[in-house]
Design a protein around this motif. Structure first.
Motif, mmCIF file in Angstrom:
data_model
loop_
_atom_site.group_PDB
_atom_site.id
_atom_site.type_symbol
_atom_site.label_atom_id
_atom_site.label_comp_id
_atom_site.label_asym_id
_atom_site.label_seq_id
_atom_site.Cartn_x
_atom_site.Cartn_y
_atom_site.Cartn_z
ATOM 1 N N GLY A 1 -0.601 36.552 -7.141
ATOM 2 C CA GLY A 1 -1.171 35.810 -8.328
ATOM 3 C C GLY A 1 -2.096 34.769 -8.032
ATOM 4 N N THR A 2 -2.062 33.627 -8.801
ATOM 5 C CA THR A 2 -3.145 32.538 -8.477
ATOM 6 C C THR A 2 -2.524 31.189 -8.271
ATOM 7 O OG1 THR A 2 -3.332 32.291 -10.753
ATOM 8 C CG2 THR A 2 -4.741 33.964 -9.671
ATOM 9 N N LEU A 3 -3.053 30.271 -7.539
ATOM 10 C CA LEU A 3 -2.773 28.900 -7.572
ATOM 11 C C LEU A 3 -3.155 28.448 -8.675
ATOM 12 C CD1 LEU A 3 -1.648 26.511 -5.830
ATOM 13 C CD2 LEU A 3 -3.961 26.283 -4.840
ATOM 14 N N LYS A 4 -2.506 27.802 -9.530
ATOM 15 C CA LYS A 4 -2.497 27.102 -10.703
ATOM 16 C C LYS A 4 -2.602 25.680 -10.457
ATOM 17 C CE LYS A 4 -0.808 27.237 -15.521
ATOM 18 N NZ LYS A 4 0.218 27.417 -16.276
ATOM 19 N N ALA A 5 -1.976 24.977 -9.606
ATOM 20 C CA ALA A 5 -2.221 23.373 -9.463
ATOM 21 C C ALA A 5 -1.576 23.326 -8.252
ATOM 22 C CB ALA A 5 -1.374 22.860 -10.659
ATOM 23 N N LEU A 6 -1.972 22.147 -7.457
ATOM 24 C CA LEU A 6 -1.657 21.392 -6.228
ATOM 25 C C LEU A 6 -1.491 20.124 -6.450
ATOM 26 C CD1 LEU A 6 -0.872 22.295 -3.460
ATOM 27 C CD2 LEU A 6 -2.867 21.720 -2.757
ATOM 28 N N ILE A 7 -0.484 19.575 -6.589
ATOM 29 C CA ILE A 7 -0.004 18.217 -7.114
ATOM 30 C C ILE A 7 0.555 17.405 -5.917
ATOM 31 C CG2 ILE A 7 1.251 16.882 -8.801
ATOM 32 C CD1 ILE A 7 1.232 19.489 -10.590
ATOM 33 N N PHE A 8 0.246 16.138 -5.670
ATOM 34 C CA PHE A 8 0.789 15.382 -4.870
ATOM 35 C C PHE A 8 1.625 14.201 -5.520
ATOM 36 C CE2 PHE A 8 -2.662 17.084 -2.461
ATOM 37 C CZ PHE A 8 -2.148 17.574 -1.411
ATOM 38 N N ARG A 9 2.749 14.025 -5.215
ATOM 39 C CA ARG A 9 3.858 12.937 -5.777
ATOM 40 C C ARG A 9 4.250 12.274 -4.747
ATOM 41 N NH1 ARG A 9 4.327 14.918 -10.800
ATOM 42 N NH2 ARG A 9 3.980 17.010 -11.268
ATOM 43 N N GLU A 10 4.712 10.707 -4.853
ATOM 44 C CA GLU A 10 5.362 10.090 -4.095
ATOM 45 C C GLU A 10 6.546 9.614 -4.709
ATOM 46 O OE1 GLU A 10 4.185 6.227 -1.307
ATOM 47 O OE2 GLU A 10 2.513 7.244 -2.090
ATOM 48 N N ASP A 11 7.644 9.393 -3.601
ATOM 49 C CA ASP A 11 8.926 8.913 -4.043
ATOM 50 C C ASP A 11 9.509 7.978 -2.885
ATOM 51 O OD1 ASP A 11 10.305 10.768 -2.469
ATOM 52 O OD2 ASP A 11 10.926 11.733 -4.200
ATOM 53 N N MET B 1 0.873 -1.323 0.119
ATOM 54 C CA MET B 1 -0.016 0.112 -0.066
ATOM 55 C C MET B 1 0.929 1.152 0.023
ATOM 56 S SD MET B 1 -3.081 1.238 2.846
ATOM 57 C CE MET B 1 -3.952 -0.127 2.366
ATOM 58 N N SER B 2 0.477 2.127 -0.771
ATOM 59 C CA SER B 2 1.188 3.393 -0.806
ATOM 60 C C SER B 2 1.057 4.413 0.110
ATOM 61 C CB SER B 2 1.058 4.147 -2.261
ATOM 62 O OG SER B 2 -0.119 4.762 -2.246
ATOM 63 N N LEU B 3 2.048 5.258 0.338
ATOM 64 C CA LEU B 3 1.485 6.138 1.340
ATOM 65 C C LEU B 3 0.447 7.141 1.248
ATOM 66 C CD1 LEU B 3 5.410 7.474 2.292
ATOM 67 C CD2 LEU B 3 3.912 6.050 3.859
ATOM 68 N N GLN B 4 0.144 7.399 -0.094
ATOM 69 C CA GLN B 4 -0.933 7.979 -0.438
ATOM 70 C C GLN B 4 -2.140 7.502 -0.122
ATOM 71 O OE1 GLN B 4 -0.721 10.058 -4.230
ATOM 72 N NE2 GLN B 4 1.323 10.546 -3.944
ATOM 73 N N GLU B 5 -2.079 6.129 -0.487
ATOM 74 C CA GLU B 5 -3.361 5.050 0.124
ATOM 75 C C GLU B 5 -3.462 5.197 1.562
ATOM 76 O OE1 GLU B 5 -3.461 2.140 -3.882
ATOM 77 O OE2 GLU B 5 -2.024 1.796 -2.160
ATOM 78 N N ARG B 6 -2.436 4.979 2.108
ATOM 79 C CA ARG B 6 -2.515 4.713 3.671
ATOM 80 C C ARG B 6 -2.839 6.099 4.385
ATOM 81 N NH1 ARG B 6 3.161 3.294 5.725
ATOM 82 N NH2 ARG B 6 2.756 1.616 4.258
ATOM 83 N N TYR B 7 -2.628 7.235 3.559
ATOM 84 C CA TYR B 7 -3.006 8.637 4.580
ATOM 85 C C TYR B 7 -3.852 9.279 3.492
ATOM 86 C CZ TYR B 7 0.730 7.076 7.492
ATOM 87 O OH TYR B 7 1.530 6.566 8.407
ATOM 88 N N ALA B 8 -4.727 8.627 3.080
ATOM 89 C CA ALA B 8 -5.724 9.137 2.121
ATOM 90 C C ALA B 8 -6.576 10.269 2.766
ATOM 91 C CB ALA B 8 -6.772 8.327 1.262
#
Length: 96
Positions: free
Chosen positions: A32-42, A1-8
């Motif tokens: 300015g403005t918030l264009k994107a908020l992205i989550f990545r896992e490594d 299970m990934s961290l993103q799944e575990r801490y959804a």
């Protein structure tokens, strides 16, 4: 299970809180403005990346931080979102 799944749930709360915090701070400071908020896992954990479209600048600016380590979140989602939102604005203040 990934961290993103575990801490959804934690990530959902963080996402909601940080979007509000960054958007309000950007509007108040006229950055300015918030264009994107992205989550990545490594192997170092889960990263959040905020992409900001700065006023008067065609190139988006990005701020990136680890919010969940392999051992889990360091703080509550609310505190982590406040810290990240503040870091984004502080970093923007130092940009030319």
């Amino acid at each position: 299970m990934s961290l993103q799944e575990r801490y959804a749930e934690w990530l959902d709360e963080f996402d909601s809180d940080v979007r509000v915090g960054i958007t309000e701070s950007l509007q108040q400071g006229e950055y300015g403005t918030l264009k994107a908020l992205i989550f990545r896992e490594d192997e170092r954990g889960v990263w959040v990346e905020a992409e900001i479209q700065r006023r008067g600048n065609d190139t988006p600016w990005t701020c990136r931080r680890v919010v969940i380590t392999p051992q889990g979140p360091l703080d509550s989602a609310l505190l982590a979102s406040t810290i990240f939102s503040s870091a984004v604005i502080e970093d923007l203040d130092t940009q030319p």
